[in-house]
Design an enzyme around this catalytic site. Structure first.
Site, PDB file in Angstrom:
ATOM      1  N   CYS A 317      25.033  90.074  49.465  1.00 55.62           N
ATOM      2  CA  CYS A 317      26.102  89.135  49.140  1.00 55.62           C
ATOM      3  C   CYS A 317      25.719  88.125  48.060  1.00 55.62           C
ATOM      4  O   CYS A 317      26.546  87.309  47.651  1.00 55.62           O
ATOM      5  CB  CYS A 317      26.551  88.411  50.399  1.00 55.62           C
ATOM      6  N   HIS A 457      28.486  78.826  49.959  1.00 54.31           N
ATOM      7  CA  HIS A 457      28.529  80.217  50.423  1.00 54.31           C
ATOM      8  C   HIS A 457      29.384  80.308  51.685  1.00 54.31           C
ATOM      9  O   HIS A 457      30.214  81.204  51.799  1.00 54.31           O
ATOM     10  CB  HIS A 457      27.111  80.711  50.695  1.00 54.31           C
ATOM     11  N   GLU A 468      23.294  76.110  55.804  1.00 54.33           N
ATOM     12  CA  GLU A 468      23.583  75.759  54.411  1.00 54.33           C
ATOM     13  C   GLU A 468      23.992  74.293  54.299  1.00 54.33           C
ATOM     14  O   GLU A 468      23.549  73.586  53.384  1.00 54.33           O
ATOM     15  CB  GLU A 468      24.693  76.643  53.846  1.00 54.33           C
ATOM     16  N   LYS A 488      35.884  81.243  50.678  1.00 54.63           N
ATOM     17  CA  LYS A 488      36.008  82.304  51.692  1.00 54.63           C
ATOM     18  C   LYS A 488      36.977  81.944  52.810  1.00 54.63           C
ATOM     19  O   LYS A 488      37.414  82.831  53.554  1.00 54.63           O
ATOM     20  CB  LYS A 488      34.630  82.623  52.278  1.00 54.63           C
ATOM     21  N   HIS A 493      35.128  87.238  52.892  1.00 53.84           N
ATOM     22  CA  HIS A 493      33.835  87.443  52.228  1.00 53.84           C
ATOM     23  C   HIS A 493      33.881  88.750  51.434  1.00 53.84           C
ATOM     24  O   HIS A 493      33.938  89.833  52.010  1.00 53.84           O
ATOM     25  CB  HIS A 493      32.741  87.501  53.290  1.00 53.84           C
ATOM     26  N   PHE A 553      22.120  89.242  52.986  1.00 48.56           N
ATOM     27  CA  PHE A 553      21.241  89.887  53.956  1.00 48.56           C
ATOM     28  C   PHE A 553      19.918  90.210  53.279  1.00 48.56           C
ATOM     29  O   PHE A 553      19.877  90.643  52.120  1.00 48.56           O
ATOM     30  CB  PHE A 553      21.865  91.187  54.467  1.00 48.56           C
TER      31      PHE A 553
END
Length: 566
Positions: A317, A457, A468, A488, A493, A553
């Site tokens: 991502c 994010h 975050e 998002k 996402h 990831f």
């Protein structure tokens, strides 16, 4: 020309080295050198052959190239010693005079030779010019080193075009206006039956056409991630004012494409597996190339005729941010003047949905799809899959100004780090994210006080959002001017395309002076200060510098920074 500039210093050095060895042998008359001379006599036939070929450049070219690639390094030394560099060679100052494949490349390197010189003549020539040879041999190498990397401060990178394909629209202005209005693009999945899945919602693109952007023959065979990429990329060119006439005048060797994908052509590959159950003869002959992540960039470059940097980065991502920063670096280093960059993904298919369900990463709030993606809200239960593409047109500042481009924002820099911790979970201490943000600030030359907008994010996962947020507070403190939001919350996402689409949203915020809301943030999680977060309505903001985060990831962290062009 690139081959010439690289080969010339090497050959020049080698000739000088050969001459130096020969000259030393004549002066010292040491036994070892005489033994070496005896060995060299074994190659006399080759030297005579190469000498005869000196006046015929085509045969000479074949002989020397054969020495380089077809035999040992001793063969190459022998070939070089068979010729005497002339005064023209010693007096040359320009690397271009040593062109490897030019019409007069070899004659300018070694000079004309009409007859076979005896040993004494060759020795006298070497002794007379050995010092000059070494001095000249060093000069082209130094020149190449100076030309290799222009001063970075003199090459600024700006954004001159935007292209998107998203659940909220396929034009930058339509997309961003929907974000400002708080419209959600998340709904029930319609392209396949997912009644048996615990998650049945996504940021699915309901209507999309590549007509006019991709030729029908290809569009029928390509995976959607490639169709999204090609369409968004070409739209970014149009948005940036690069028409066919403008493209014709561009230096195609300085134009590149760097658009990535996290998942690649999953549907094309899945369809190939199903066809294989019957017979390999039923498989799509393009299933392998059209499933690989690099092919979207490659096809786009083929279509445009762009011969500059071209590849694809895949870091889950965080893919788009990696591509954007690397594309900018190609411009900064002088390797390109224009770059299309970003990301694309289309993984809303049974195997894609099922895979993320198996990871237990997706929201299961199916009853009200528009409420399912809720970053920082205490009731968040996972992210919502999305699909699409986001592409930026990056350009070197002077190049953009010369063609009268409309400059939307300036790209200042960014950074990458790795958590080195877990396949899917962020580090509990947040060190990887903190380090990434701090390095991005240092790389951009921006102080933390100057950053007053962050497109986070924030995927709506229990652990990720909070880690975050804590990293942002650690890096920027409780800056009253800082505003943070998550795109998002409205589109889900988009995996490898997320950073590209969010970069477009960030640039649009700089252009318009408006930042979009966070929807569904009804009950903030414990420890989350809503004074930093944008509320449920759009807000006016004079952006000084904006940061966009993307994490993937594998612990891939990326941060990029934009600012208004001044």
């Amino acid at each position: 020309m690139a081959t010439s500039s690289l080969a010339s210093p090497f050959c020049t050095w080698l000739v000088a080295a050969c001459m130096s060895v020969a000259c030393d042998s004549d002066r010292s008359r040491s036994p070892s050198m005489f033994q070496y001379s005896k060995k060299m006599s074994k190659w006399s036939s080759r030297r005579k052959f190469m000498t005869k070929c000196a006046s015929r450049s085509s045969e000479f070219n074949r002989g020397l190239i054969s020495s380089i690639y077809g035999s040992s390094i001793q063969g190459l030394i022998s070939s070089c010693l068979a010729f005497e560099p002339c005064d023209e060679y010693y007096s040359s100052k320009s690397p271009s005079s040593f062109g490897f494949f030019g019409d007069n490349g070899f004659s300018s390197l070694f000079g004309p030779k009409t007859g076979h010189l005896n040993r004494r003549q060759r020795r006298l020539n070497r002794a007379a010019h050995s010092g000059k040879a070494m001095a000249v041999a060093l000069e082209p190498a130094q020149e190449v080193t100076r030309m290799k990397r222009p001063p970075t401060k003199e090459r600024r990178v700006v954004v001159t075009g935007l292209g998107v394909v998203t659940p909220l629209g396929h034009e930058p202005d339509v997309f961003y206006n929907n974000l400002l209005d708080g419209v959600s693009g998340i709904s029930e999945i319609e392209t396949f039956d997912c009644a048996e899945y615990p998650t049945r919602i996504a940021g699915e693109i309901k209507s999309f056409s590549s007509d006019g952007w991709v030729i029908p023959k290809l569009s029928k065979r390509m995976d959607k991630f490639m169709l999204y990429m090609l369409t968004a990329g070409k739209k970014a060119l149009v948005d940036g004012g690069i028409t066919e006439d403008v493209r014709h005048d561009l230096n195609k060797e300085k134009c590149g494409v760097l658009i990535g994908s996290a998942m690649g052509g999953m549907k094309v590959f899945n369809d190939a597996i199903e066809a294989l159950r019957i017979s390999y003869k039923k498989m799509n002959p393009f299933c392998v190339p059209f499933a690989t992540t690099n092919m979207g960039s490659a096809i786009l470059a083929m279509d445009l005729g762009w011969m500059g940097p071209n590849y694809s980065i895949s870091t889950a991502c965080a893919t788009s941010n990696y591509c954007i920063l690397n594309a900018a670096n190609h411009i900064i280093r002088g390797e390109a003047d224009v770059m299309l960059c970003g990301g694309s993904d289309a993984a809303i298919i049974p195997i894609g949905l099922g895979g993320f369900v198996a990871c237990r990463a997706l929201s299961q709030q199916n009853d009200d799809p528009t409420k399912a993606s809720r970053p920082w809200d205490i009731n968040r239960d996972g992210f919502v899959m999305g699909e699409g593409a986001g592409v930026l047109l990056l350009e070197e500042l002077e190049h953009a100004k010369k063609r009268g481009a409309n400059i939307y924002a300036e790209f200042l820099g960014g950074s990458f780090t790795c958590d080195a911790y877990h396949v899917t979970e962020p580090r509990p201490d947040g060190v990887g994210v903190i380090l990434c943000i701090e390095k991005a600030l240092a790389n951009s030359g921006v102080s933390k006080e100057d950053v007053n907008y962050i497109n986070a994010h924030a995927t709506s996962t229990p652990a990720g959002d909070l880690k975050e947020y804590q990293a942002l507070v650690h890096c920027f403190g409780q800056n009253p001017e800082l505003r943070v939001n998550s795109t998002k919350s409205m589109i889900g996402h988009l995996l490898g395309a997320a950073g590209g689409v969010e970069a477009v949203a960030t640039v649009q915020a700089i252009r318009t002076g408006w930042i979009h809301p966070n929807i569904n943030l009804e009950n903030p999680d414990d420890g989350v200060d809503t004074n930093l977060l944008v509320g449920s309505k759009k807000e006016r903001l004079d952006i000084k510098a904006a940061l966009s985060n993307s994490f993937g990831f594998g612990g891939h962290n990326s941060s990029i920074i934009f600012a208004p062009y001044k």
